[in-house]
Design a protein around this motif. Structure first.
Motif, short mmCIF file in Angstrom:
data_model
loop_
_atom_site.label_atom_id
_atom_site.label_comp_id
_atom_site.label_asym_id
_atom_site.label_seq_id
_atom_site.Cartn_x
_atom_site.Cartn_y
_atom_site.Cartn_z
N PRO A 27 -16.64 -85.01 -15.44
CA PRO A 27 -16.82 -83.73 -14.76
C PRO A 27 -15.96 -83.69 -13.50
O PRO A 27 -15.84 -84.68 -12.79
CB PRO A 27 -18.30 -83.70 -14.39
N PHE A 67 -26.09 -75.74 -9.58
CA PHE A 67 -26.14 -75.65 -11.05
C PHE A 67 -27.54 -75.99 -11.52
O PHE A 67 -28.32 -76.59 -10.78
CB PHE A 67 -25.11 -76.58 -11.70
N LEU A 109 -29.99 -77.76 -14.55
CA LEU A 109 -29.98 -78.74 -15.64
C LEU A 109 -30.63 -78.16 -16.89
O LEU A 109 -31.77 -77.71 -16.84
CB LEU A 109 -30.75 -80.00 -15.21
N THR A 150 -30.57 -80.28 -19.49
CA THR A 150 -30.37 -81.61 -20.06
C THR A 150 -31.69 -82.11 -20.65
O THR A 150 -32.76 -81.71 -20.20
CB THR A 150 -29.92 -82.56 -18.94
N PRO A 186 -33.35 -86.53 -17.19
CA PRO A 186 -34.17 -85.73 -16.29
C PRO A 186 -33.79 -84.25 -16.37
O PRO A 186 -32.63 -83.93 -16.59
CB PRO A 186 -33.84 -86.27 -14.90
N SER A 214 -35.92 -79.76 -11.69
CA SER A 214 -37.19 -79.75 -10.96
C SER A 214 -37.19 -78.56 -10.01
O SER A 214 -36.31 -78.46 -9.16
CB SER A 214 -37.36 -81.03 -10.14
N GLN A 272 -40.11 -87.12 -16.52
CA GLN A 272 -38.88 -86.38 -16.22
C GLN A 272 -38.42 -85.50 -17.37
O GLN A 272 -37.29 -85.04 -17.39
CB GLN A 272 -37.76 -87.34 -15.79
N PRO A 280 -39.03 -85.52 -11.12
CA PRO A 280 -38.00 -86.56 -11.08
C PRO A 280 -38.54 -87.87 -11.69
O PRO A 280 -39.74 -88.14 -11.61
CB PRO A 280 -37.72 -86.72 -9.58
N PRO A 281 -37.67 -88.67 -12.31
CA PRO A 281 -38.13 -89.87 -13.00
C PRO A 281 -38.74 -90.91 -12.06
O PRO A 281 -38.44 -90.93 -10.88
CB PRO A 281 -36.86 -90.42 -13.65
N PHE A 319 -20.58 -76.93 -16.92
CA PHE A 319 -20.96 -77.50 -15.62
C PHE A 319 -20.28 -76.74 -14.50
O PHE A 319 -20.90 -76.36 -13.50
CB PHE A 319 -20.59 -78.99 -15.61
N LYS A 357 -25.66 -77.54 -16.61
CA LYS A 357 -25.38 -78.85 -17.17
C LYS A 357 -26.08 -78.98 -18.52
O LYS A 357 -27.31 -78.98 -18.61
CB LYS A 357 -25.85 -79.96 -16.22
#
Lengths: 368, 368
Positions: A3, A14, A16, A18, A21, A24, A198, A204-205, A323, A328
């Protein structure tokens, strides 16, 4: 292709999409940044207790809830260390990278496995399970609920009772399924249902969680060298008084407490429905744009969509351009790189945000 | 006696002088609450890289740095699983609860141990180490740097080279020592120096870290059943490209990056000096108020002070009244409950805050 855009946590520009994770939201991040008491405190015990109670509600189970101070992979390891004696053989069903990982973990712990695998993209059908169980009697069966690499959801509501009838314990990797997809732990006969925070919880993890049946604890008592950190019995003993054997990640525990309260208050059915609708939007978009869905019909995940690159686009460039455009998404996992890409609308992402992401994806695709 | 005051993370009205987790200042909490990219990103790799570089500086070592997605206890387990073959016997020195825990962990993993223990409060002297090493040749030696239960600091600068000369690998539990006390890893010959972030670094719990020598990795290659989650070699392989084998606690990793940058920028010597001065203030206060210091003269910890209850006060009430007055200190650990109490001015607590806490302690003590 790396990226080109940089990540700035102070002004993240941006979102996520994904498969963990995941994004949040602000109210989740706010919980993460609050001040802490220690883990030997009334404040900690109240959080721990709240999570135990609300996860039992969410999973429709009377089973004990354990909180692990590690990622979901740690509970995969805990399952083989606690439940397989060195001279026993576990039955592992795998339909992707994370099913394969569980088998590696067993091997790295000196545990024996019989493996039933299906082609990536296929689901583990009740017929496959029936055949495998008829060949041999197994002490423990290991299976993935929602396979993050292929976007496959396996029919645990049918498989669970079949395994239970065989007498085996059933351990289910629900890492990317729990929260976003209904899990009826007791009705389906799941002995260990494990997950990370996550994914659908949008945290968050840092911690992972599982429900564990009483007969699972009984089995663990008979297995030697379970170790310390992942020992089900040690976690159970401390957990019964809402404590933890070691110093756990307090911020993630506080945040999970708040997230579970909200999911329950807003009705888990709505949370599941949101995930189902958003993944359907993504699948519709993919098909409309000439792509195929990688997961077999009837086995589509409700949390992550793996899209086949049948149009032979430059996936790395597509992912990077997305991205640059504020979203993402990710390339295929491992050997699926370039052959698939994934979009996951997990957690607190809205339908509106998903639509905006898909509109952007259409534009980026045209400009490729 | 249970604390009567409630904890409110939204408006915390007391300071932690606990031996971990410790007080996290606002700028640390702010890092914890920032938005995250995923762990497969340039942003993550840059954080991981920064931690590797700065921890090498802090520990004066060229050894590899590993970041664990678990508490320090997990690395204690990693050491026995990675470095002791089932037919080998490790030499364990213990002077308190956490030294004892390491021995339990070895046992729970089916590993054999020879144990040298000293009375709680005593340090592990070079003479004790010399005698133990002269009796038998050991493959690995395990020792605690700073024992959190007794407030004892062991002279690693003398013990380290002795162990190295014996040919054994040296694993050191630096959980409550690293950051607050100088550690010259290479000069002292420490093969594994492990720590958690919720002690002197002042970060909420969730990750742990260690430096590992090349010969440690070589030994690990010869040990079977190291498992997956705690496998030194897997963490090393991924870590070399600044990645992690599993999904790690990103907020704690981001915060550790920022904390290390600050410690290095402000000169680690100042950070150590602050800890030394603050623990000295506490010891002076204790003696002035008629208490004795539990740790043996010459072995006083620079991060946590364990105070003997020779005045036979009601420790539980003292601790609770301190909490009501805005300061959390803790009772003795395990069997030392009621017989000792502990005050730990770790991390970013200032001398001024320490003085205020001690002034309050004097008042609370008088009113007991």
């Amino acid at each position: 292709m790396s990226p080109t855009k940089q990540f700035n946590p102070d002004g993240k520009d941006f979102k996520l999409f994904t498969p963990g994770p995941v994004e949040s939201p602000e109210w989740v991040l706010k919980e993460m940044g609050k001040a802490n008491d220690t883990h030997r405190s009334l404040a900690y015990r109240e959080m721990h207790r709240s999570i135990r109670t609300n996860l039992q509600k969410l999973l429709s189970t009377k089973n004990e809830i354990l909180i692990f101070a590690n990622s979901g992979t740690g509970i995969l390891e805990a399952c083989v260390r606690n439940l397989l004696k060195d001279d026993e053989t576990g039955l592992f069903f795998t339909c992707g990278a994370f099913g394969d990982r569980w088998i590696s973990i067993a091997k790295m712990n000196g545990k024996k496995s019989d493996v039933v695998s299906v082609d990536w993209g296929k689901g583990i059908s009740p017929e496959i399970v029936k055949t495998a169980l008829s060949k041999k009697k197994y002490p423990v069966v290991f299976i993935t609920f929602n396979e993050t690499s292929t976007g496959v959801l396996n029919p645990l509501e049918i498989i669970g009772p079949m395994v239970k009838e065989s007498g085996a314990l059933l351990c289910v990797d629900c890492v990317s399924g729990m929260g976003g997809t209904r899990l009826n732990v007791d009705e389906w006969g799941i002995d260990v249902a494990l997950a990370s925070v996550q994914k659908s919880f949008g945290i968050p993890p840092g911690i992972s969680i599982c429900s564990i049946s009483e007969r699972t604890f009984e089995k663990a008592k008979t297995v030697e060298n379970r170790g310390f950190y992942f020992d089900f019995l040690k976690l159970k003993k401390k957990g019964e008084s809402d404590e933890h054997p070691i110093t756990p990640p307090i911020p993630q525990i506080r945040t999970l407490k708040t997230v579970l309260e909200r999911i329950i208050a807003e009705d888990p059915e709505n949370f599941y429905k949101g995930h189902t609708e958003r993944t359907q939007m993504i699948r519709d978009w993919a098909i409309k744009n000439g792509f195929e869905i990688f997961s077999e019909e009837g086995y589509h995940s409700q949390t992550v969509v793996t899209i086949t690159n049948n149009k032979n686009i430059d996936v790395a460039k597509f992912v990077n351009d997305m991205f640059e455009s504020g979203y993402k998404i990710v390339n295929g996992y491992g050997s699926l790189k370039g052959k698939t890409f994934r979009m996951a609308p997990m957690g607190w992402i809205t339908k509106e945000e998903t639509q905006k992401m898909l509109d952007t994806a259409s534009k980026v695709l045209k400009a490729l």
